[in-house]
Design an enzyme around this catalytic site. Structure first.
Site, short mmCIF file in Angstrom:
data_model
loop_
_atom_site.label_atom_id
_atom_site.label_comp_id
_atom_site.label_asym_id
_atom_site.label_seq_id
_atom_site.Cartn_x
_atom_site.Cartn_y
_atom_site.Cartn_z
N SER A 1 3.60 7.61 -4.04
CA SER A 1 2.44 6.94 -3.46
C SER A 1 1.21 7.64 -4.04
CB SER A 1 2.47 7.06 -1.94
OG SER A 1 1.47 6.26 -1.37
N GLU A 2 0.31 6.89 -4.69
CA GLU A 2 -0.67 7.54 -5.57
C GLU A 2 -1.75 8.33 -4.84
OE1 GLU A 2 0.00 4.25 -5.60
OE2 GLU A 2 -1.84 3.06 -5.62
N ASN A 3 -1.78 8.27 -3.51
CA ASN A 3 -2.70 9.15 -2.80
C ASN A 3 -2.19 10.58 -2.75
OD1 ASN A 3 -0.71 8.00 -1.03
ND2 ASN A 3 -1.78 8.95 0.67
N GLY A 4 -0.98 10.81 -3.27
CA GLY A 4 -0.53 12.20 -3.39
C GLY A 4 0.76 12.54 -2.70
N SER B 1 -1.42 13.63 -8.87
CA SER B 1 -0.75 12.35 -8.67
C SER B 1 -0.92 11.44 -9.89
CB SER B 1 -1.31 11.67 -7.43
OG SER B 1 -0.63 10.47 -7.18
#
Lengths: 218, 232
Positions: free
Chosen positions: A46-49, A88
């Protein structure tokens, strides 16, 4: 019959391989997580980290500090890791993600994708989509084959501003699974009960129809 | 606040020196890990014509959204906006300028800014409206665009715990853009849930080393949830 959203997710899930790191976009791509085939273990990024996204939390588990890129509350699975946004996107831009699944408005025979901006309508932003399409080798676009007005979304040349140029090779629509190669869509599979003729009619871009086009089964 | 002791005891002191026209870098993703009280202090000070760099711009009445109410933001640099009606309205009126930036490029711009790298090449955005006016260069047969780094007059950051020296750790996905913003502010201000004595945090677990941090303050937080999603 056109595929349902769930069937589309199910079909995409068949592309998963054991040990894959996978980024799933918002909408139909998110549903893919529900259809990971038995005996296969994948890590969702998930690209928020967050690498190793788990299920949604129970009421008691809800934590404001634990969300996914869609800003929904989530949990981390065993073996997850958490990091900052540059880390990320180093994973994403550095080509470390094995499979990316995302939606689109249009795709064309050159592998261009338009998914973030409709001129004249309010633009909310591209979020991480431009990074995802530029960084990944293995991308599956999921979208309906045609708009509600019947306009094909598979074109010779995208009409909307691009999200990425020349980066898409695989498209799953509600009617068909297609690959993009040598400046054309190649019809690889059709939805159950959907004729090749219907797909030909609804594909505006150059389409190659192999002799045998198998029907998907569910 | 003396020497290596970065503690301040009021939000007024935390943002001392913030004036009209400055660039503020804000950590947070959606409403997760946002410096709520520092945003509140920006509002209280009434400074205007700010350029705000943040992945998002809050929602109506919470997060950076509150700075729209008195029209304190002139320009927003973000990857995804429009979760609030006021933002849309000011954008359409021309009162607010927006520079939409791909999320990974935004993170890298802050990282580069904090690391003394003035610009970098990336494939992200090549062939899209983002590439307009930017230098393109080919490396190993692929096209890349030149993106400039970002630094700010102030960085406002939300951490979980910090010590007196401004060493910070973040909690879960509230990390997001916070450590990047922290490196790229000329004055970096971190608000945390708990300040502990030096030595209490494991040095190997520090996310933001104190060298990046100028002021640290302990606050209390609402931590509003944008999309509460649960399983049965």
């Amino acid at each position: 019959m056109a595929l349902t959203r769930e069937q589309m997710a199910q079909r995409v899930a068949r592309e998963l391989k054991d040990g894959y790191y996978v980024n799933l976009g918002i909408g139909i791509p998110t549903l893919v997580a529900n259809y990971v085939p038995e005996g296969i273990d994948v890590m969702l990024q998930s690209e928020n980290g967050l690498l190793g996204m788990g299920a949604f939390p129970t009421d008691a588990e809800v934590d404001a500090d634990m969300i996914n890129a869609g800003k929904q509350t989530v949990t981390a699975r065993a073996g997850a890791s958490i990091f900052d946004s540059a880390e990320s996107f180093a994973m994403i831009r550095g080509g470390h993600v094995d499979l990316t699944v995302l939606g689109a408005f249009e795709v064309d025979v050159q592998g261009n994708i338009a998914s973030w901006m409709i001129p004249g309508k309010l633009v909310k932003g591209m979020g991480g989509a431009m990074d995802l399409v530029a960084g990944a080798d293995n991308i599956i676009v999921t979208m309906t084959h045609a708009s509600k007005d019947g306009e094909s979304k598979l074109l010779d040349s995208c009409t909307l501003p691009l999200t990425g140029a020349g980066c898409i090779r695989k498209v799953l629509t509600d009617l068909a699974y297609l690959e993009i190669e040598g400046g054309a869509f190649i019809l690889r599979e059709r939805a159950p009960g959907v004729s090749v003729e219907e797909i030909v009619t609804k594909t505006a871009g150059r389409l190659i129809v192999p002799e045998h086009v198998p029907e998907m089964s569910f | 606040m003396a020497g290596l002791d970065k503690r301040v005891y009021s939000y007024e002191d935390a943002l001392a020196g913030l004036t009209d026209g400055m660039t503020v870098l804000a950590g947070g993703f959606g409403l997760c890990g946002i410096p709520e009280n520092l945003i509140g202090e920006i509002r209280r000070r009434g400074v205007r014509d700010l350029t705000v760099v943040s992945n998002n711009c809050g929602v109506d009445g919470f997060g950076l959204g509150v700075l729209l109410e008195d029209r304190q933001i002139r320009k927003m640099i973000a990857s995804y906006v429009g979760e609030n009606a006021l933002f849309e309205q000011q954008l359409l009126n021309g009162e607010l300028e927006v520079e939409l930036t791909p999320q990974g490029t935004l993170a890298e711009k802050l990282r580069a800014g904090g690391a003394g790298i003035p610009a970098f090449f990336t494939a992200t955005g090549y062939g899209t409206p983002v590439a307009e006016g930017k230098e393109v260069r080919e490396f190993d047969g692929r096209q890349y665009i030149l993106e400039r780094a970002i630094t700010g007059d102030f960085a406002i950051v939300k951490g979980w715990k910090a010590d007196h020296f401004g060493n910070v750790i973040y909690r879960h996905t509230a990390q997001n853009f916070n450590p990047l913003a922290a490196t790229a502010g000329r004055i970096t201000v971190v608000e945390v849930e708990e300040i502990v004595a030096p030595g209490e945090l494991d040095p190997a677990q520090i996310h933001t080393p104190g060298i990046y941090v100028n002021r640290v303050i302990q606050g209390s937080f609402e931590k509003r949830i944008e999309k509460r999603t649960v399983r049965a």
